[in-house]
Design a protein around this motif. Sequence first.
Motif, mmCIF file in Angstrom:
data_model
loop_
_atom_site.group_PDB
_atom_site.id
_atom_site.type_symbol
_atom_site.label_atom_id
_atom_site.label_comp_id
_atom_site.label_asym_id
_atom_site.label_seq_id
_atom_site.Cartn_x
_atom_site.Cartn_y
_atom_site.Cartn_z
ATOM 1 N N THR A 179 20.327 10.771 -22.418
ATOM 2 C CA THR A 179 21.744 10.808 -22.017
ATOM 3 C C THR A 179 22.108 12.268 -21.788
ATOM 4 N N ILE A 180 22.399 12.596 -20.534
ATOM 5 C CA ILE A 180 22.617 13.998 -20.163
ATOM 6 C C ILE A 180 24.045 14.164 -19.643
ATOM 7 N N VAL A 181 24.812 14.990 -20.356
ATOM 8 C CA VAL A 181 26.198 15.250 -19.988
ATOM 9 C C VAL A 181 26.252 16.517 -19.146
ATOM 10 N N ILE A 182 26.925 16.445 -18.008
ATOM 11 C CA ILE A 182 27.172 17.628 -17.180
ATOM 12 C C ILE A 182 28.676 17.837 -17.210
ATOM 13 N N SER A 183 29.104 19.007 -17.699
ATOM 14 C CA SER A 183 30.531 19.182 -17.975
ATOM 15 C C SER A 183 31.086 20.455 -17.352
ATOM 16 N N GLY A 184 32.290 20.330 -16.797
ATOM 17 C CA GLY A 184 32.987 21.497 -16.262
ATOM 18 C C GLY A 184 33.301 21.341 -14.791
ATOM 19 N N ASP A 185 33.100 22.425 -14.069
ATOM 20 C CA ASP A 185 33.496 22.481 -12.654
ATOM 21 C C ASP A 185 32.425 21.832 -11.761
ATOM 22 N N VAL A 186 32.393 20.504 -11.787
ATOM 23 C CA VAL A 186 31.387 19.774 -11.008
ATOM 24 C C VAL A 186 31.701 19.892 -9.512
ATOM 25 N N ALA A 187 32.994 19.923 -9.175
ATOM 26 C CA ALA A 187 33.402 19.878 -7.762
ATOM 27 C C ALA A 187 32.789 21.012 -6.938
ATOM 28 N N ARG A 205 20.240 9.002 -17.952
ATOM 29 C CA ARG A 205 21.605 8.471 -17.866
ATOM 30 C C ARG A 205 22.521 9.691 -17.748
ATOM 31 N N VAL A 206 23.188 9.830 -16.608
ATOM 32 C CA VAL A 206 23.973 11.044 -16.339
ATOM 33 C C VAL A 206 25.464 10.743 -16.507
ATOM 34 N N ARG A 207 26.135 11.607 -17.289
ATOM 35 C CA ARG A 207 27.572 11.434 -17.521
ATOM 36 C C ARG A 207 28.289 12.739 -17.155
ATOM 37 N N LEU A 208 29.281 12.643 -16.292
ATOM 38 C CA LEU A 208 30.084 13.815 -15.940
ATOM 39 C C LEU A 208 31.331 13.838 -16.814
ATOM 40 N N VAL A 209 31.629 15.004 -17.388
ATOM 41 C CA VAL A 209 32.821 15.158 -18.223
ATOM 42 C C VAL A 209 33.619 16.311 -17.645
ATOM 43 N N ALA A 210 34.770 15.996 -17.067
ATOM 44 C CA ALA A 210 35.554 17.025 -16.372
ATOM 45 C C ALA A 210 36.962 16.516 -16.108
ATOM 46 N N PRO A 211 37.903 17.446 -15.899
ATOM 47 C CA PRO A 211 39.221 16.984 -15.428
ATOM 48 C C PRO A 211 39.069 16.444 -14.011
ATOM 49 N N SER A 212 39.930 15.523 -13.619
ATOM 50 C CA SER A 212 39.754 14.878 -12.299
ATOM 51 C C SER A 212 39.836 15.899 -11.155
ATOM 52 N N THR A 213 40.562 17.018 -11.368
ATOM 53 C CA THR A 213 40.659 18.035 -10.304
ATOM 54 C C THR A 213 39.319 18.752 -10.079
ATOM 55 N N MET A 242 26.614 22.797 -19.517
ATOM 56 C CA MET A 242 27.946 23.320 -19.192
ATOM 57 C C MET A 242 27.868 24.051 -17.853
ATOM 58 N N LEU A 243 28.928 23.941 -17.082
ATOM 59 C CA LEU A 243 28.946 24.565 -15.756
ATOM 60 C C LEU A 243 29.938 25.718 -15.733
ATOM 61 N N ARG A 244 29.594 26.712 -14.934
ATOM 62 C CA ARG A 244 30.502 27.855 -14.756
ATOM 63 C C ARG A 244 31.728 27.426 -13.937
ATOM 64 N N LEU A 245 32.878 27.911 -14.365
ATOM 65 C CA LEU A 245 34.085 27.710 -13.572
ATOM 66 C C LEU A 245 34.005 28.633 -12.356
ATOM 67 N N TYR A 262 39.828 26.249 -21.826
ATOM 68 C CA TYR A 262 38.910 26.419 -22.959
ATOM 69 C C TYR A 262 39.264 25.450 -24.084
ATOM 70 N N GLN A 263 40.556 25.297 -24.317
ATOM 71 C CA GLN A 263 40.998 24.405 -25.399
ATOM 72 C C GLN A 263 40.524 22.966 -25.156
ATOM 73 N N PHE A 264 40.635 22.477 -23.941
ATOM 74 C CA PHE A 264 40.293 21.081 -23.651
ATOM 75 C C PHE A 264 38.831 20.889 -23.236
ATOM 76 N N TRP A 265 38.277 21.888 -22.489
ATOM 77 C CA TRP A 265 36.977 21.678 -21.854
ATOM 78 C C TRP A 265 35.895 22.652 -22.284
ATOM 79 N N GLY A 266 36.261 23.676 -23.036
ATOM 80 C CA GLY A 266 35.263 24.649 -23.496
ATOM 81 C C GLY A 266 34.390 24.033 -24.578
ATOM 82 N N LEU A 267 33.090 24.299 -24.545
ATOM 83 C CA LEU A 267 32.174 23.735 -25.556
ATOM 84 C C LEU A 267 32.175 24.627 -26.792
ATOM 85 N N THR A 268 32.569 24.028 -27.913
ATOM 86 C CA THR A 268 32.588 24.724 -29.206
ATOM 87 C C THR A 268 31.753 23.899 -30.191
ATOM 88 N N HIS A 269 31.429 24.498 -31.333
ATOM 89 C CA HIS A 269 30.705 23.741 -32.365
ATOM 90 C C HIS A 269 31.515 22.517 -32.817
#
Length: 334
Positions: A179-187, A205-213, A242-245, A262-269
């Motif tokens: 299960t591989i999550v790709i998160s951030g600025d996918v667009a 299994r690929v899962r994108l995690v990002a705001p709809s924008t 994690m993807l670069r903005l 960062y608060q909503f989408w930044g990866l923290t421990h």
Amino acid sequence: MSTHSTGPAPYPRAEVSPPSGELFPHKHLLGIWGLDPTAIKHLLDTADGYAEQNRQAKKSTDKCEGLTQINLFFENSTRTLMSFEIAGKRLGMEVTSMSTGTSSIKKGETLLDTAATLNAMRPDVLVMRHADSGAVKLLSEKMDCAVINAGDGRSEHPTQALLDALTIRRRKGRIHGQTIVISGDVAHSRVARSNIYLLNAMGARVRLVAPSTLLPKDVDRLGVEICHRMEEGLEGADVVMMLRLQQERMQGAFLPSLREYYQFWGLTHEKLKYAKEDVLVMHPGPMNRGVEISSDVADDLDRSAIEEQVEMGVAVRMACLDILTRGLREEDGQ
Ligand code: CP
């Protein structure tokens, strides 16, 4: 640079290889799209061998001696440009990187005239990065030699996806079923697109995690799961990329503010607790620390494979140069 010797043994390689043309029947490497799992596996198996060779004191061979590689980068790069230069030199090629800032492009020469000019110098491989999607394919149609896409616009960055896949395969033992999550600025991310194609082709299994924008318009056709909350999206993840903005590609407002991002989408421990305990953290670089990833997570050697991704970049690029010039060397009886 950390060299992780722990973890599963390298993926097993076939002892007897058929001629490379049967496994990789392509003149160029323009994208992951269009490669079948056999071709991807052949590139990864070959790169695995180079990854081991690159950990020895003597890293170079004369396999590609006499061949010429030109690097043509119209966008900035540290990792891709340097690793293509090192890869070509470790294979014994003559490597030249053209400085586009001081070239005749600045006098108005077109991309196609530049291609014709470089083609007349008879290179054997041309590695190109360009800000426009499709520019590398266009140039490949004018060149006699093999062309490798080092990133074009938002379209593809195939060698990045290959080095990411090699890192995952060496750390996790396999890609299939992860299960591989790709998160951030996918667009705006060509890295994400190439990874989605490759990971789907290899059965992850690929899962994108990002705001709809920050999701691409064609996301429904990509064969991925979509989540809009990190806590939910990280659930059960084996790997999180994690993807670069990419603010340089953004026109208009995609985000409220970097602090809120960062608060909503930044990866923290704190957020990483939702993933599997042995989750692998990846980032293609360059990183915006404190924007898409915290320094604590990026530098956590128990979790982060970011330096190993860079190391695998040299091995993957050696494999690409080796495989794409094999036909030439076979013609010469090498
Ligand atoms: N990941 C990547 O393409 O990095 P560079 O822009 O430094 O080449």
